[in-house]
Design a protein around this motif. Structure first.
Motif, short mmCIF file in Angstrom:
data_model
loop_
_atom_site.label_atom_id
_atom_site.label_comp_id
_atom_site.label_asym_id
_atom_site.label_seq_id
_atom_site.Cartn_x
_atom_site.Cartn_y
_atom_site.Cartn_z
N ARG A 31 0.83 -1.20 0.00
CA ARG A 31 0.00 0.00 0.00
C ARG A 31 0.87 1.26 0.00
NH1 ARG A 31 -4.02 2.04 4.84
NH2 ARG A 31 -4.55 4.05 3.88
N TYR A 34 2.16 1.76 -3.56
CA TYR A 34 1.06 2.21 -4.44
C TYR A 34 0.74 3.68 -4.20
CZ TYR A 34 -3.59 2.70 -6.43
OH TYR A 34 -4.66 3.14 -7.15
N VAL A 48 -2.39 -2.65 -9.54
CA VAL A 48 -1.63 -3.72 -8.90
C VAL A 48 -2.05 -5.03 -9.53
CG1 VAL A 48 -1.19 -4.96 -6.73
CG2 VAL A 48 -1.43 -2.46 -6.73
N GLU A 58 -6.46 -6.36 0.39
CA GLU A 58 -5.78 -5.21 1.01
C GLU A 58 -5.86 -3.98 0.12
OE1 GLU A 58 -2.83 -2.63 2.98
OE2 GLU A 58 -4.44 -3.97 3.57
N MET A 59 -5.53 -4.14 -1.15
CA MET A 59 -5.48 -2.99 -2.06
C MET A 59 -6.88 -2.58 -2.51
SD MET A 59 -2.45 -2.29 -1.80
CE MET A 59 -2.60 -0.86 -2.85
N HIS A 62 -8.67 -0.29 -0.19
CA HIS A 62 -8.17 1.08 -0.14
C HIS A 62 -8.31 1.79 -1.49
CE1 HIS A 62 -6.17 -0.61 3.50
NE2 HIS A 62 -6.53 0.57 3.97
N ALA A 64 -7.69 0.88 -4.66
CA ALA A 64 -6.78 0.67 -5.80
C ALA A 64 -7.45 -0.21 -6.85
CB ALA A 64 -5.49 0.02 -5.33
N VAL A 66 -6.99 -3.34 -8.73
CA VAL A 66 -6.13 -4.51 -8.50
C VAL A 66 -6.70 -5.71 -9.24
CG1 VAL A 66 -7.30 -4.89 -6.29
CG2 VAL A 66 -5.12 -6.01 -6.73
#
Length: 245
Positions: A31, A34, A48, A58-59, A62, A64, A66
């Motif tokens: 993170r 990124y 990602v 995880e990404m 938040h 992103a 991915v």
């Protein structure tokens, strides 16, 4: 020219499994990387590409973009290449997920290579910085590169190249930084190139281009890499983060 940053994020790294999900301050390593790249505002899109459900969640949590890769891959570049055909991009930059301190000016210089290359001769460029510490020069985890007079790569190695026959120490070693900028078609082609003897021996993806007669433009930078390959690297990164604060 549309430029995309793609961050390959393998969970089971050979030297430090799960390193991208380790904490670096209040955030994970992946993170942090990124968000650092995103804050640079150099790219039209950042994504990602991972093989891990944990990294995906995880990404994704938040905000992103991915993607989960569908195949097993030898390298991060191969992982990105899997989805390259579907990307709307002229230039695709592979930023390693374990480079949480990558600098804007280094990536900016990398992109300028293509902006100046009006004829489209350069298909791949990558970063290198001066190595002066004898430990780094001898360390097989710090990849070295030698270039021709026009800063095109001649060879990448884990060995301390060039070798000085008389044993004289000189300050012209170059350390390779594993950030690659590809023209889209070159990235698509990359994964179809067979892995040959030198790449297999050194386990360096950048050798694939050289072994197949392709040119790799080296962009020199003063950025001192702090990649995270070991637990000791992570501890150093945590100290650096405290220094930044």
């Amino acid at each position: 020219m549309r430029c995309i940053a793609a961050i390959p994020a393998r969970y089971q790294a050979s030297r430090f499994p799960g390193k991208l999900m380790e904490r670096l301050g209040e955030k994970t390593v992946i993170r942090t990387t990124y968000e650092r790249v995103s804050a640079m505002e150099l790219f039209d899109e950042i994504m990602v590409i991972t093989d891990s459900e944990a990294i995906f969640h995880e990404m994704n949590s938040h905000g992103a973009r991915v993607l989960i890769s569908q195949k097993q891959h030898h390298t991060g570049t191969d992982r990105i290449s899997e989805i390259a055909e579907d990307l709307e991009a002229d230039i695709i930059v592979n930023v390693q997920g374990d480079e949480p301190f990558i600098e804007r000016r280094a990536l900016e210089k990398l992109l300028k290579v293509f902006k100046k290359d009006i004829k489209g001769d350069i298909q791949l460029s990558t970063l290198a910085h001066p190595l002066k510490d004898p430990f780094d020069i001898q360390n097989p985890h710090r990849v070295k590169v030698v270039t021709d007079k026009n800063d095109f790569a001649l060879y990448f190695s884990r060995s301390s190249i060039p070798y000085y026959r008389e044993g004289e120490e000189r300050a012209d070693y170059l350390g390779h930084i594993g950030v690659y900028a590809f023209r889209k078609q070159a990235l698509i082609d990359f994964t179809s190139l067979p892995i040959l003897a030198n790449e297999r021996a050194e386990r360096l993806e950048c050798l694939r281009f050289l072994e197949h007669g392709r040119k790799v433009k080296i962009v020199r930078t003063t950025y001192k890499v702090i990649g995270i390959d070991t637990l000791e690297d992570l501890q150093r990164a945590r100290k650096k983060l405290l220094f930044y604060k």
